[in-house]
Design a protein around this motif. Structure first.
Motif, PDB file in Angstrom:
ATOM      1  N   GLU A  94       8.376 -22.862 -38.232  1.00  0.00           N
ATOM      2  CA  GLU A  94       7.660 -24.037 -37.880  1.00  0.00           C
ATOM      3  C   GLU A  94       8.592 -25.278 -38.159  1.00  0.00           C
ATOM      4  O   GLU A  94       8.980 -25.495 -39.232  1.00  0.00           O
ATOM      5  N   ALA A  95       8.412 -26.349 -37.111  1.00  0.00           N
ATOM      6  CA  ALA A  95       9.100 -27.643 -37.464  1.00  0.00           C
ATOM      7  C   ALA A  95       8.446 -28.647 -36.640  1.00  0.00           C
ATOM      8  O   ALA A  95       7.802 -28.534 -35.805  1.00  0.00           O
ATOM      9  N   ASN A  96       8.198 -29.713 -37.447  1.00  0.00           N
ATOM     10  CA  ASN A  96       7.726 -31.054 -36.883  1.00  0.00           C
ATOM     11  C   ASN A  96       9.109 -31.818 -36.387  1.00  0.00           C
ATOM     12  O   ASN A  96      10.005 -31.998 -37.197  1.00  0.00           O
ATOM     13  N   VAL A  97       8.885 -32.227 -35.163  1.00  0.00           N
ATOM     14  CA  VAL A  97      10.021 -33.015 -34.710  1.00  0.00           C
ATOM     15  C   VAL A  97       9.609 -34.343 -33.843  1.00  0.00           C
ATOM     16  O   VAL A  97       8.498 -34.562 -33.176  1.00  0.00           O
ATOM     17  N   LEU A  98      10.384 -35.420 -34.068  1.00  0.00           N
ATOM     18  CA  LEU A  98       9.997 -36.506 -33.818  1.00  0.00           C
ATOM     19  C   LEU A  98      11.272 -37.158 -33.027  1.00  0.00           C
ATOM     20  O   LEU A  98      12.442 -36.974 -33.465  1.00  0.00           O
TER      21      LEU A  98
END
Length: 148
Positions: A94-98
Motif C-alpha cells: 500500500e502506498a499514498n501518492v500525491l
C-alpha cells in the motif's frame, strides 16, 4: 516514511511501478483505451472528483469509474500530465501518492460540456494486487480551473 519492509531495490521497483501505473492512466484516457484503463484500477476502486462545479459524483468500482470517464470525455480531445509524484509506502502492498497534475480538455462545439484547462493534485492510494500496483482510491483537488 518507514520502508523497512522493502529492500532498496524493491523500494525503487515499487516507486517505478506506481509511476508507470499513473502514466498509463493518463495515456489510456487520452487515447480513449477504455478497456486498458480498467487495468489501472483495483476492482473495488473509488474515484472522488466531486469538487464544486464538477459533474462527476463519487464513483465506486472499476467498471463504473471507467464507464463514467468514457461517457464524459470520449467526445473530447484530452491531454493529461502528471509530474514528480510524492510516494509514501505505508506497507509492502500500500502506498499514498500525491501527484501534481495538469489537464486540458476540449469538447466539440456541439457538446454541452465546457472545455477547460486545469491544474491541481491527485491524492491517491495505490495497492499491490496480484503483483501489480493499481489505484484503490483517487481524488483530484484542483488549484485552478480555466474554462475555455
Amino acid at each position: 516514511m518507514n520502508s523497512d519492509f522493502l529492500t532498496g531495490t524493491e523500494l525503487l521497483l515499487a516507486y517505478e511501478d506506481i509511476r508507470m501505473t499513473k502514466s498509463r492512466y493518463c495515456r489510456f484516457i487520452d487515447t480513449k483505451d477504455w478497456e486498458a484503463l480498467k487495468d489501472v484500477f483495483a476492482p473495488d476502486a473509488v474515484a472522488d472528483f466531486s469538487t464544486e462545479g464538477n459533474p462527476i459524483p463519487v464513483l465506486e468500482g472499476r467498471d463504473t469509474i471507467v464507464n463514467v470517464f468514457q461517457e464524459l470525455v470520449d467526445p473530447a480531445v484530452t491531454v493529461h500530465q502528471v509530474h514528480g509524484a510524492d510516494i509514501e509506502l505505508v506497507s509492502a502492498t500500500e502506498a499514498n501518492v500525491l501527484s501534481p497534475m495538469e489537464d486540458y480538455v476540449t469538447f466539440p462545439e456541439s457538446n454541452p460540456n465546457k472545455s477547460f484547462h486545469g491544474y491541481g493534485y491527485y491524492h491517491e492510494t495505490f495497492v499491490k494486487l496480484d503483483g501489480r500496483w493499481v489505484i484503490q482510491h483517487t481524488s483530484l483537488k484542483r488549484l485552478r480551473l480555466d474554462i475555455l
